[in-house]
Write a protein that holds these residues in place. Structure first.
Motif, mmCIF file in Angstrom:
data_model
loop_
_atom_site.group_PDB
_atom_site.id
_atom_site.type_symbol
_atom_site.label_atom_id
_atom_site.label_comp_id
_atom_site.label_asym_id
_atom_site.label_seq_id
_atom_site.Cartn_x
_atom_site.Cartn_y
_atom_site.Cartn_z
ATOM 1 N N GLN A 121 10.892 -4.410 -8.213
ATOM 2 C CA GLN A 121 10.061 -4.495 -7.015
ATOM 3 C C GLN A 121 8.952 -3.444 -7.123
ATOM 4 O O GLN A 121 8.814 -2.774 -8.140
ATOM 5 C CB GLN A 121 10.900 -4.246 -5.755
ATOM 6 N N VAL A 122 8.166 -3.292 -6.053
ATOM 7 C CA VAL A 122 7.149 -2.249 -6.002
ATOM 8 C C VAL A 122 7.817 -0.960 -5.532
ATOM 9 O O VAL A 122 8.411 -0.919 -4.456
ATOM 10 C CB VAL A 122 6.003 -2.610 -5.042
ATOM 11 N N ALA A 123 7.757 0.071 -6.337
ATOM 12 C CA ALA A 123 8.358 1.356 -5.990
ATOM 13 C C ALA A 123 7.304 2.274 -5.384
ATOM 14 O O ALA A 123 6.146 2.275 -5.802
ATOM 15 C CB ALA A 123 8.975 2.005 -7.228
ATOM 16 N N ILE A 124 7.722 3.055 -4.388
ATOM 17 C CA ILE A 124 6.806 3.942 -3.669
ATOM 18 C C ILE A 124 7.469 5.304 -3.521
ATOM 19 O O ILE A 124 8.621 5.399 -3.108
ATOM 20 C CB ILE A 124 6.495 3.401 -2.259
ATOM 21 N N VAL A 125 6.748 6.354 -3.864
ATOM 22 C CA VAL A 125 7.225 7.714 -3.627
ATOM 23 C C VAL A 125 6.107 8.500 -2.963
ATOM 24 O O VAL A 125 4.966 8.491 -3.422
ATOM 25 C CB VAL A 125 7.667 8.416 -4.922
ATOM 26 N N GLN A 126 6.439 9.155 -1.879
ATOM 27 C CA GLN A 126 5.475 9.989 -1.157
ATOM 28 C C GLN A 126 5.513 11.405 -1.718
ATOM 29 O O GLN A 126 6.591 11.968 -1.941
ATOM 30 C CB GLN A 126 5.848 10.013 0.331
ATOM 31 N N TYR A 127 4.341 11.959 -1.966
ATOM 32 C CA TYR A 127 4.301 13.353 -2.394
ATOM 33 C C TYR A 127 4.922 14.233 -1.308
ATOM 34 O O TYR A 127 4.836 13.917 -0.122
ATOM 35 C CB TYR A 127 2.864 13.795 -2.652
ATOM 36 N N PRO A 128 5.555 15.342 -1.689
ATOM 37 C CA PRO A 128 6.150 16.228 -0.680
ATOM 38 C C PRO A 128 5.147 16.606 0.390
ATOM 39 O O PRO A 128 4.012 16.975 0.083
ATOM 40 C CB PRO A 128 6.575 17.456 -1.508
ATOM 41 N N THR A 129 5.545 16.508 1.632
ATOM 42 C CA THR A 129 4.652 16.854 2.740
ATOM 43 C C THR A 129 4.631 18.362 2.924
ATOM 44 O O THR A 129 5.668 19.022 2.891
ATOM 45 C CB THR A 129 5.105 16.183 4.049
ATOM 46 N N LEU A 130 3.455 18.907 3.124
ATOM 47 C CA LEU A 130 3.320 20.352 3.258
ATOM 48 C C LEU A 130 4.041 20.898 4.481
ATOM 49 O O LEU A 130 4.566 22.009 4.460
ATOM 50 C CB LEU A 130 1.834 20.719 3.334
ATOM 51 N N SER A 131 4.092 20.119 5.569
ATOM 52 C CA SER A 131 4.637 20.641 6.819
ATOM 53 C C SER A 131 6.109 21.001 6.711
ATOM 54 O O SER A 131 6.624 21.797 7.494
ATOM 55 C CB SER A 131 4.438 19.612 7.941
ATOM 56 N N THR A 132 6.827 20.434 5.745
ATOM 57 C CA THR A 132 8.255 20.714 5.608
ATOM 58 C C THR A 132 8.539 21.752 4.528
ATOM 59 O O THR A 132 9.701 22.039 4.246
ATOM 60 C CB THR A 132 9.019 19.427 5.266
ATOM 61 N N SER A 133 7.486 22.338 3.945
ATOM 62 C CA SER A 133 7.667 23.215 2.790
ATOM 63 C C SER A 133 7.494 24.688 3.146
ATOM 64 O O SER A 133 6.860 25.046 4.141
ATOM 65 C CB SER A 133 6.662 22.848 1.698
#
Length: 343
Positions: A121-133
């Motif tokens: 299928q189409v795989a999707i990964v979001q880059y780490p969000t800054l607000s949680t880092s």
């Protein structure tokens, strides 16, 4: 639930399994031949009639075969007893492949490639969000006496590099002081607190000559880096997999591809992930996005030590292998978190 209802669910389960495998409408005769349902073909026909009346299956044309509806897929997913187990060899292969990534970008690219291959299928990964880092490290490098390179590294492995143009040159002593003061203000703090700290530091040093001006300019650049990006980045892989199943989308494949390209719809779906570590399945209209008609989204979050870095998952037609897809999404998410958390 009564015996008749249990039996009808087994019929529905068999219809889903066969339709996913064959893409062909399923008839009662083939169900009896392929599955040990323990009842006659006539009983299966009656059960299929009830399932159709209740909206779990539908007749796509005049043939006797039936296909699952969105409601049918929903019932199937909600009553999954377990997902397809992965062997220890498969799990080791996933972890080894991801551990070979040299940095955050490489790990995420590998994750997208792997997930697309595993699920088709189409795989999707979001880059780490800054607000949680949290800020793990700040490096200040003098490119010239009046030009600096700032490198901010977060605990999710995200690296941002920015250039600072100074009004006046600074010497090595001032560079050391600048590095120390910025590091004290930022390192170990959540992004939000770090943004406030660097802003306060700049205010405190106004009028302190060359160092104050350098801190002010560096703070301006850092604030642009630390403030949450209005548009988070996504990595997509396996988009061509959608073209293998063009008929599944009923002519809406172009709108699906446009939605993936624009990313806004997908980001909203990932952001709606309610519980860390839980795999969520949205089927058809449950995506609440007209452009995604005919698709299902299987998504989860990835992270480490209870902290969520970002969302990930797959997009495909409603006719997908849900048990296998759920297992693969969960496994890749787990190992992305482990790999990034260990760095």
């Amino acid at each position: 639930m009564g015996t008749a209802d249990d039996r009808r669910f087994e019929v529905l389960r068999a219809i889903v399994a066969d339709f996913v495998a064959t893409k062909e409408p399923i008839g009662s005769k083939s169900l009896v031949e392929r599955h040990n349902l323990g009842v006659s073909s006539a009983t299966v026909r009656n059960d299929m009639a009830v399932l159709e009346a209740e909206g779990y299956i539908a007749r796509p044309h005049t043939s006797s075969g039936r296909i699952p509806t969105e409601k049918g897929y929903r019932e199937f997913v909600d009553r999954l007893d377990d997902v397809k187990p992965m062997s220890s060899a498969e799990r080791r292969a996933i972890l080894t492949f991801l551990e070979s990534g040299v940095d955050l970008d490489d790990v995420l690219r590998r994750a997208v490639k792997l997930l697309a291959q595993l699920t088709r299928q189409v795989a999707i990964v979001q880059y780490p969000t800054l607000s949680t880092s949290n800020v793990r490290h700040l490096e200040v490098v003098a490119l010239t006496p009046a030009r600096l390179l700032l490198v901010v590294i977060t605990d999710s492995g995200r690296v941002d590099q920015r250039i600072v143009e100074l009004g006046d040159a600074i010497d090595d002593g001032q560079l050391g002081q600048l590095r120390e003061r910025l590091g004290q203000a930022l390192v170990g703090k959540p992004i939000g607190a770090a943004s406030i700290a660097v802003s306060e530091l700049a205010s405190q040093l106004v009028g302190h000559g060359g160092l104050g001006d350098a801190v002010g300019r560096a703070a301006t650049v850092l604030l642009e880096t630390l403030v949450e990006h209005t548009e988070e980045r996504l990595l997509l892989g396996g988009t061509a997999n959608l073209t293998r199943n063009t008929a599944d989308f009923g002519g809406s494949l172009r709108s699906v591809l446009e939605a993936l390209e624009e990313q806004v719809v997908v980001l909203r779906l990932l952001a709606a992930q309610e519980e860390a570590g839980k795999v969520t399945v949205r089927i058809g209209h449950e995506t609440a996005a007209e452009q995604m008609a005919g698709t299902s989204v299987v998504s989860t979050t990835y992270g480490s030590s209870g902290k969520v870095f970002g969302g990930m998952g797959v997009v495909g037609p409603t006719r997908m292998d849900y048990p296998g897809t759920i297992a693969n999404v969960a496994a890749v998410a787990l190992y992305i978190g482990e790999v990034l958390g260990a760095r």
